[in-house]
Write a protein that holds these residues in place. Structure first.
Motif, short mmCIF file in Angstrom:
data_model
loop_
_atom_site.label_atom_id
_atom_site.label_comp_id
_atom_site.label_asym_id
_atom_site.label_seq_id
_atom_site.Cartn_x
_atom_site.Cartn_y
_atom_site.Cartn_z
N LEU A 136 0.81 -1.22 0.00
CA LEU A 136 0.00 0.00 0.00
C LEU A 136 0.84 1.27 0.00
O LEU A 136 0.29 2.37 -0.01
CB LEU A 136 -0.94 0.02 1.21
N SER A 137 2.16 1.15 -0.01
CA SER A 137 3.01 2.35 0.01
C SER A 137 2.87 3.10 -1.31
O SER A 137 2.75 2.50 -2.37
CB SER A 137 4.46 1.96 0.26
N PRO A 138 2.89 4.44 -1.27
CA PRO A 138 2.72 5.22 -2.49
C PRO A 138 3.98 5.24 -3.34
O PRO A 138 5.07 4.86 -2.89
CB PRO A 138 2.41 6.62 -1.96
N LEU A 139 3.81 5.66 -4.58
CA LEU A 139 4.96 5.84 -5.46
C LEU A 139 5.88 6.90 -4.88
O LEU A 139 5.43 7.89 -4.29
CB LEU A 139 4.49 6.29 -6.86
N GLU A 140 7.18 6.71 -5.04
CA GLU A 140 8.15 7.67 -4.52
C GLU A 140 8.42 8.78 -5.54
O GLU A 140 8.16 8.63 -6.73
CB GLU A 140 9.46 6.95 -4.18
N ASN A 161 0.28 11.47 -3.27
CA ASN A 161 0.39 10.05 -2.96
C ASN A 161 -0.43 9.25 -3.96
O ASN A 161 -1.66 9.32 -3.96
CB ASN A 161 -0.11 9.77 -1.53
N CYS A 162 0.26 8.50 -4.81
CA CYS A 162 -0.38 7.64 -5.80
C CYS A 162 -0.04 6.19 -5.50
O CYS A 162 1.06 5.89 -5.05
CB CYS A 162 0.11 7.99 -7.21
N PRO A 163 -0.99 5.27 -5.76
CA PRO A 163 -0.70 3.86 -5.48
C PRO A 163 0.26 3.27 -6.49
O PRO A 163 0.43 3.79 -7.60
CB PRO A 163 -2.08 3.21 -5.59
#
Length: 436
Positions: free
Chosen positions: A415-419, A424-426
């Motif tokens: 579930l961490s977002p794109l860096e 915050n995008c999945p």
């Protein structure tokens, strides 16, 4: 290059960095008593303090040392960060007029400068916002006609889900098409087929602008005049697509990824949908009041995702005294919305996804002043009502008709977002849906 020459170059660089840092500090002191903050590095500012760890953790660590109001440098430019509910409320609501400016950003110069509602300032912004809200009301914001537009688009979206025939697919484009078509129905008075070339070009351009917007930061000057020109109307339309398409689409994508990880929550939502709505008709906004658990899940998705963790940057419209500091006119101000959405006292275990954050002990829906995904105060999102309606109707209609099937063990879903983004995008994903 010989060793002596290299040493000389390094010495010059070090001296230059020290001089530049001293100039920054003198400049900040000369403009007023700016809030304290970590020492910036030349050219990159405080990038190292924010890199390599989740944003909420990085900001919390800085706040613990410097307090709820501190200064960070993004490149060469200082920005005052507001951390925590009390500081954000005091600035954006209690002193809303002083903090109602919009900071300049490089993308605004490319896509309309001071035109439109999001990046305009002063009287220009007030008049445009009044015009947009009035126009949306005339088109049915808060009325049944907008709801009918969304429900119509929902039917097309459900057809596309059925067309997957249980095969894995990436929902990104489908959610983007659905949310964009709602805007099209408002702006153009019509919807488009998902495979229409011009429609796909519009969506691609919108996505590219959002990518740029979430990658580069800058400033914007003020303009006190307002004209209802074609340029302004084009800018407002572009903002409706930019803010009203990708944000809602991303929230839906993230939400359905979260539900794949927690199938027990999906089942409870579907039980409530079956009990309140049934299977013979589409969900409507009138149902929401009878669906506290579903409403809590949607709110928790928005809280947990924290799509715009630092909000769209504000600026002060004049030299502003705030909590013992003097913030010079035009200084960028960044409300850390994530610090409110992840407040541990208001939302116990804030890094955990828990619909109970928005439920009372008796199962009724629990409202919270800390729910600020649309920001707060005078510059809060003008399309909040539309976004809330879309999220509820798309979300419930899909779960009414389909069971989600992840392609991996739910425990392994990341579930961490794109860096490397300001929003915050999945992570990109595919999944399957099975008709219920």
């Amino acid at each position: 290059m010989e060793p002596l020459g290299m040493s000389t170059v390094l010495l010059v660089i070090c001296i230059s960095c020290l001089l530049l840092s001293a100039v920054w500090k003198r400049g900040a002191q000369g403009k007023g008593k700016m809030p304290p903050g970590p020492t910036p590095l030349p050219l990159i500012g405080n990038a190292l303090q924010l890199k390599g760890k989740p944003l909420d953790q990085a900001l919390r660590k800085i706040s613990e040392q410097y307090g709820p109001v501190f200064t960070l440098y993004f490149g060469m430019d200082p920005a005052v960060v507001l951390y925590g509910y009390e500081a954000i409320k005091e600035a954006l609501i209690d002193h809303g007029n002083d903090f109602a400016g919009r900071a300049r950003m490089p993308l605004t110069e490319r896509t309309g400068g001071e035109k439109g509602i999001v990046f305009s300032n002063g009287e220009n912004w007030k008049q445009i916002r009044r015009f947009i809200l009035s126009t949306l009301r005339n088109f049915g914001m808060g009325k049944k006609s907008i709801e009918e537009r969304i429900q119509e688009e929902t039917r097309y979206l459900l057809e596309k889900f059925h067309d997957t025939k249980g095969q894995p697919f990436d929902p990104h484009n489908l959610f983007g098409c659905a949310t964009a078509n709602v805007i099209c129905s408002i702006v153009f008075g019509k919807r488009y087929e998902y495979n229409d070339e011009k429609f796909q070009t519009l969506i691609t351009a919108t996505n590219e602008d959002n990518e740029l917007f979430n990658s580069f930061w800058g400033q914007e000057k003020q303009n006190e005049t307002f004209e209802l020109t074609m340029e302004n109307m084009v800018a407002c339309s572009l903002e409706l697509f930019g803010a009203g398409t990708e944000t809602t689409s991303t929230t839906l994508r993230y939400g359905f990824l979260i539900l794949q990880k927690y199938p027990e929550i999906e089942e409870k939502v579907q039980e409530e949908i079956d009990r309140v709505v049934g299977r013979s008709r589409m969900p409507s906004m009138a149902d929401r009041g009878q669906m506290p658990y579903t409403d809590a899940v949607i709110h928790e998705i928005q809280r947990f995702v924290s799509l715009s963790p630092m909000s769209v940057p504000h600026s002060v419209v004049k030299d502003t005294s705030f909590r013992g500091y003097v913030i010079p006119k035009g200084t960028t101000v960044m409300p850390a919305l994530i610090s409110v959405l992840y407040d541990g006292k208001e939302f116990p275990n804030p890094t955990e996804f828990d619909p109970g954050h928005f439920l009372n002990k008796d199962g009724t829906f629990r409202k919270s002043n800390y729910f600020v995904p649309f920001s707060a105060g005078k510059r809060n999102c003008a399309g909040e009502g539309l976004a809330r309606m879309e999220l509820f109707l798309f979300f419930t209609s899909i779960l009414q008709n389909f069971k989600l099937k992840p392609l991996m063990d739910p425990q392994d879903i990341d579930l961490s977002p794109l860096e490397g983004r300001m929003d915050n995008c999945p992570q990109p994903y595919k999944f399957r849906v099975i008709p219920r």
